[in-house]
Enzyme design. Structure first.
Site, PDB file in Angstrom:
ATOM      1  N   PHE A  75      69.417  44.346  78.985  1.00 34.62           N
ATOM      2  CA  PHE A  75      69.226  42.907  78.685  1.00 34.62           C
ATOM      3  C   PHE A  75      68.856  42.101  80.258  1.00 34.62           C
ATOM      4  CE2 PHE A  75      72.021  44.608  75.541  1.00 34.62           C
ATOM      5  CZ  PHE A  75      71.545  44.043  74.256  1.00 34.62           C
ATOM      6  N   THR A 119      60.564  39.970  73.912  1.00 32.99           N
ATOM      7  CA  THR A 119      60.482  38.520  73.386  1.00 32.99           C
ATOM      8  C   THR A 119      59.006  38.025  72.465  1.00 32.99           C
ATOM      9  OG1 THR A 119      60.192  36.288  74.211  1.00 32.99           O
ATOM     10  CG2 THR A 119      59.649  37.883  75.779  1.00 32.99           C
ATOM     11  N   TYR A 143      57.084  34.586  83.051  1.00 33.04           N
ATOM     12  CA  TYR A 143      58.284  35.445  82.255  1.00 33.04           C
ATOM     13  C   TYR A 143      57.709  36.310  81.192  1.00 33.04           C
ATOM     14  CZ  TYR A 143      61.735  35.717  78.660  1.00 33.04           C
ATOM     15  OH  TYR A 143      62.458  36.299  77.799  1.00 33.04           O
ATOM     16  N   LYS A 147      57.466  40.447  80.652  1.00 33.63           N
ATOM     17  CA  LYS A 147      58.022  41.324  79.605  1.00 33.63           C
ATOM     18  C   LYS A 147      56.974  42.299  79.028  1.00 33.63           C
ATOM     19  CE  LYS A 147      62.025  39.818  79.167  1.00 33.63           C
ATOM     20  NZ  LYS A 147      63.375  40.542  79.157  1.00 33.63           N
ATOM     21  N   ASN A 172      63.938  32.954  68.392  1.00 34.29           N
ATOM     22  CA  ASN A 172      65.062  32.302  69.269  1.00 34.29           C
ATOM     23  C   ASN A 172      66.526  32.502  68.929  1.00 34.29           C
ATOM     24  OD1 ASN A 172      62.502  30.506  69.202  1.00 34.29           O
ATOM     25  ND2 ASN A 172      63.711  29.217  70.416  1.00 34.29           N
ATOM     26  N   ARG A 283      55.883  19.229  76.252  1.00 39.47           N
ATOM     27  CA  ARG A 283      56.044  20.119  77.484  1.00 39.47           C
ATOM     28  C   ARG A 283      55.025  20.834  77.750  1.00 39.47           C
ATOM     29  NH1 ARG A 283      62.022  21.977  76.993  1.00 39.47           N
ATOM     30  NH2 ARG A 283      61.220  22.884  75.108  1.00 39.47           N
ATOM     31  N   GLY A 285      52.975  24.386  77.653  1.00 35.78           N
ATOM     32  CA  GLY A 285      53.447  25.708  77.286  1.00 35.78           C
ATOM     33  C   GLY A 285      53.828  25.738  76.056  1.00 35.78           C
ATOM     34  N   ASP A 286      54.695  24.633  75.236  1.00 35.95           N
ATOM     35  CA  ASP A 286      55.200  24.722  73.959  1.00 35.95           C
ATOM     36  C   ASP A 286      54.042  24.717  72.955  1.00 35.95           C
ATOM     37  OD1 ASP A 286      57.843  24.707  74.838  1.00 35.95           O
ATOM     38  OD2 ASP A 286      58.039  22.664  74.536  1.00 35.95           O
TER      39      ASP A 286
HETATM   40  N1  LIG Z   1      68.105  34.154  74.504  1.00 32.87           N
HETATM   41  C1  LIG Z   1      66.871  34.037  73.901  1.00 32.87           C
HETATM   42  O1  LIG Z   1      66.605  33.375  72.960  1.00 32.87           O
HETATM   43  C2  LIG Z   1      65.961  35.430  74.327  1.00 32.87           C
HETATM   44  C3  LIG Z   1      64.726  35.534  73.504  1.00 32.87           C
HETATM   45  C4  LIG Z   1      63.822  36.521  73.844  1.00 32.87           C
HETATM   46  C5  LIG Z   1      64.248  37.389  74.750  1.00 32.87           C
HETATM   47  N2  LIG Z   1      65.601  37.278  75.350  1.00 32.87           N
HETATM   48  C6  LIG Z   1      65.699  38.335  76.541  1.00 32.87           C
HETATM   49  O2  LIG Z   1      66.925  38.842  76.107  1.00 32.87           O
HETATM   50  C7  LIG Z   1      67.650  39.249  77.528  1.00 32.87           C
HETATM   51  C8  LIG Z   1      68.978  38.672  77.355  1.00 32.87           C
HETATM   52  O3  LIG Z   1      68.695  37.259  77.293  1.00 32.87           O
HETATM   53  P1  LIG Z   1      70.126  36.269  77.416  1.00 32.87           P
HETATM   54  O4  LIG Z   1      69.629  34.927  76.606  1.00 32.87           O
HETATM   55  O5  LIG Z   1      71.321  37.007  77.095  1.00 32.87           O
HETATM   56  O6  LIG Z   1      70.027  36.019  78.933  1.00 32.87           O
HETATM   57  P2  LIG Z   1      71.574  35.688  79.810  1.00 32.87           P
HETATM   58  O7  LIG Z   1      71.046  35.286  81.136  1.00 32.87           O
HETATM   59  O8  LIG Z   1      72.619  35.349  78.987  1.00 32.87           O
HETATM   60  O9  LIG Z   1      71.680  37.349  79.905  1.00 32.87           O
HETATM   61  C9  LIG Z   1      70.957  38.179  80.947  1.00 32.87           C
HETATM   62  C10 LIG Z   1      72.167  38.915  81.815  1.00 32.87           C
HETATM   63  O10 LIG Z   1      71.415  39.563  82.996  1.00 32.87           O
HETATM   64  C11 LIG Z   1      72.059  39.364  83.975  1.00 32.87           C
HETATM   65  N3  LIG Z   1      71.287  39.823  85.126  1.00 32.87           N
HETATM   66  C12 LIG Z   1      69.876  39.217  85.416  1.00 32.87           C
HETATM   67  N4  LIG Z   1      69.281  39.765  86.518  1.00 32.87           N
HETATM   68  C13 LIG Z   1      70.294  40.830  87.051  1.00 32.87           C
HETATM   69  C14 LIG Z   1      70.074  41.735  87.946  1.00 32.87           C
HETATM   70  N5  LIG Z   1      69.148  41.944  88.848  1.00 32.87           N
HETATM   71  N6  LIG Z   1      71.201  42.778  87.962  1.00 32.87           N
HETATM   72  C15 LIG Z   1      72.278  42.647  87.053  1.00 32.87           C
HETATM   73  N7  LIG Z   1      72.267  41.696  86.089  1.00 32.87           N
HETATM   74  C16 LIG Z   1      71.352  40.839  85.896  1.00 32.87           C
HETATM   75  C17 LIG Z   1      72.688  38.281  84.248  1.00 32.87           C
HETATM   76  O11 LIG Z   1      73.728  37.988  85.051  1.00 32.87           O
HETATM   77  C18 LIG Z   1      73.016  37.724  82.756  1.00 32.87           C
HETATM   78  O12 LIG Z   1      74.452  37.884  82.359  1.00 32.87           O
HETATM   79  C19 LIG Z   1      66.714  38.817  78.617  1.00 32.87           C
HETATM   80  O13 LIG Z   1      66.152  39.773  79.078  1.00 32.87           O
HETATM   81  C20 LIG Z   1      65.725  37.806  78.111  1.00 32.87           C
HETATM   82  O14 LIG Z   1      64.739  38.062  78.507  1.00 32.87           O
HETATM   83  C21 LIG Z   1      66.333  36.202  75.149  1.00 32.87           C
END
Ligand SMILES: NC(=O)c1ccc[n+]([C@@H]2O[C@H](COP(=O)([O-])OP(=O)(O)OC[C@H]3O[C@@H](n4cnc5c(N)ncnc54)[C@H](O)[C@@H]3O)[C@@H](O)[C@H]2O)c1
Length: 338
Positions: A75, A119, A143, A147, A172, A283, A285-286
């Protein structure tokens, strides 16, 4: 006995809910997280948590040497699209270079199962709706590019190194498990539901970006999926890999979309507070509409969203926001009293 799963970024929003789902299913959970949001909460209580950076190769080696890890759920990453435009270097380093380093260390230690947080941002501007996994991949931001770079690397690594992976393309993510002390707390927060609910709680205006999109009410339409449904999909993806099935990618969404105006109406109902709206320009990109075709996950992983009714999402997110507000208030009072 179920295995020990390493969750990078497991103290984040989606990772912490997944840690909870894994523990409920009898897995042991090891979290590596750098706490980039400086979270003081959001850690599943039974997990072993290591505070550290994924980029620290020695730390990674030590972790894989010390713990009998059977699979990795990845994650960790930087997630803010706008920041990725300003600082692509940080995003490529964190999201691509560190991920490749993780895959190297896994290979060195013979760990072959990998589940990746991908994503819907991979798809870019929709060519058709609903968007399935065969939709062209044309990300519109650094971003999204990071991915896509990882998904391409995964395809090649799987072929060359006997890696088995599942990439889950979330739409989302929203909602929370407030009763388990889990919810969304990004810094900065850019996601629409927490911003909307905070505006309600603080009686502050909520900004709608763009009211002239080609949608029924002119505002953007998105597919909101409860974070616990995403967590459950990780469990199913893990079991899929454990049963020897081939690497694959899956959309995670509901197949239904809601506009920002529909969100506002429902949020007012849930909070019982009128929300003041201020309208601003679009915005960059949306895109107008993003809705998943998630039938592949239903057919192959036997996954169905069970908690993703908009009402359920908003009620759980609202309870989480109330809990957070109380937490911050208590911390302030403790500091004042000290
Ligand atoms: N939230 C969404 O709607 C969504 C949608 C599509 C994809 N994602 C992907 O899902 C994943 C999790 O998303 P989220 O919303 O939980 O984000 P988040 O920021 O809450 O969680 C990511 C975690 O990764 C940790 N982190 C980042 N870089 C790090 C590193 N170098 N070493 C150790 N820890 C590190 C952060 O401290 C954080 O706790 C991400 O990869 C994001 O791109 C999220």
């Amino acid at each position: 006995m179920n295995g020990l799963i390493l969750l990078t970024g497991g103290a984040g929003y989606i990772g912490s809910h997944t840690a909870h789902a894994l523990q409920q299913a009898g897995y042991q959970v090891l979290i590596l997280d750098a706490f980039v949001h400086r979270q003081a909460y959001g850690k599943p209580s039974l997990a072993t948590v290591i505070k550290g950076n994924l980029g620290n190769r020695t730390l990674l080696d030590n972790i894989f040497q010390r713990y009998p890890i059977t699979a990795v759920m990845h994650f960790a990453g930087l997630i803010e699209v706008g920041e990725s435009v300003k600082h692509p270097d940080a995003f490529y380093r964190n999201n691509v270079v560190y991920t490749l380093g993780l895959l190297d260390v896994m290979r060195a230690h013979g760990v072959k199962k990998f589940i990746f947080s991908s994503t819907c941002a991979l798809y870019g501007n929709p060519h058709y709706m609903l968007m399935d996994e065969k939709h062209p991949l044309l990300p519109q931001s650094p971003y999204g590019n990071t991915k896509l770079a990882v998904e391409l690397a995964l395809q090649d690594y799987a072929r060359a190194y006997d890696l088995a992976y599942v990439a889950l393309r979330y739409f989302n993510a929203a909602g929370a498990l407030p009763d388990h002390g889990l919810g969304e707390c990004h810094q900065p927060e850019t996601h629409v539901i927490p911003l909307l609910l905070r505006a309600a709680a603080q009686r502050a205006p909520f900004t709608v970006h763009g009211t002239d999109y080609d949608t029924p009410d002119g505002t953007c339409v998105r597919d909101y999926i409860h974070v616990y449904d995403i967590a459950r999909a990780h469990l199913l993806a893990l079991q899929y890999l454990e049963s020897g099935q081939p690497s694959d990618v899956f959309n995670l969404g509901t197949g239904s979309g809601f506009s920002v105006r529909q969100l506002i109406d429902k949020a007012q109902e849930v909070c019982g507070i009128p929300i003041v709206v201020q309208e601003k320009d679009r915005r960059p990109g949306d895109v107008a509409t993003l809705i998943a075709d998630a039938r592949k996950a239903a057919t192959i992983l036997h996954w169905q969203p069970e908690h993703s009714a908009l009402d359920t999402i908003l009620k759980s997110a609202w309870r989480w926001e109330m809990r957070m507000a109380k937490y911050h208030n208590d911390v302030k009072q403790e500091k004042f009293a000290a």
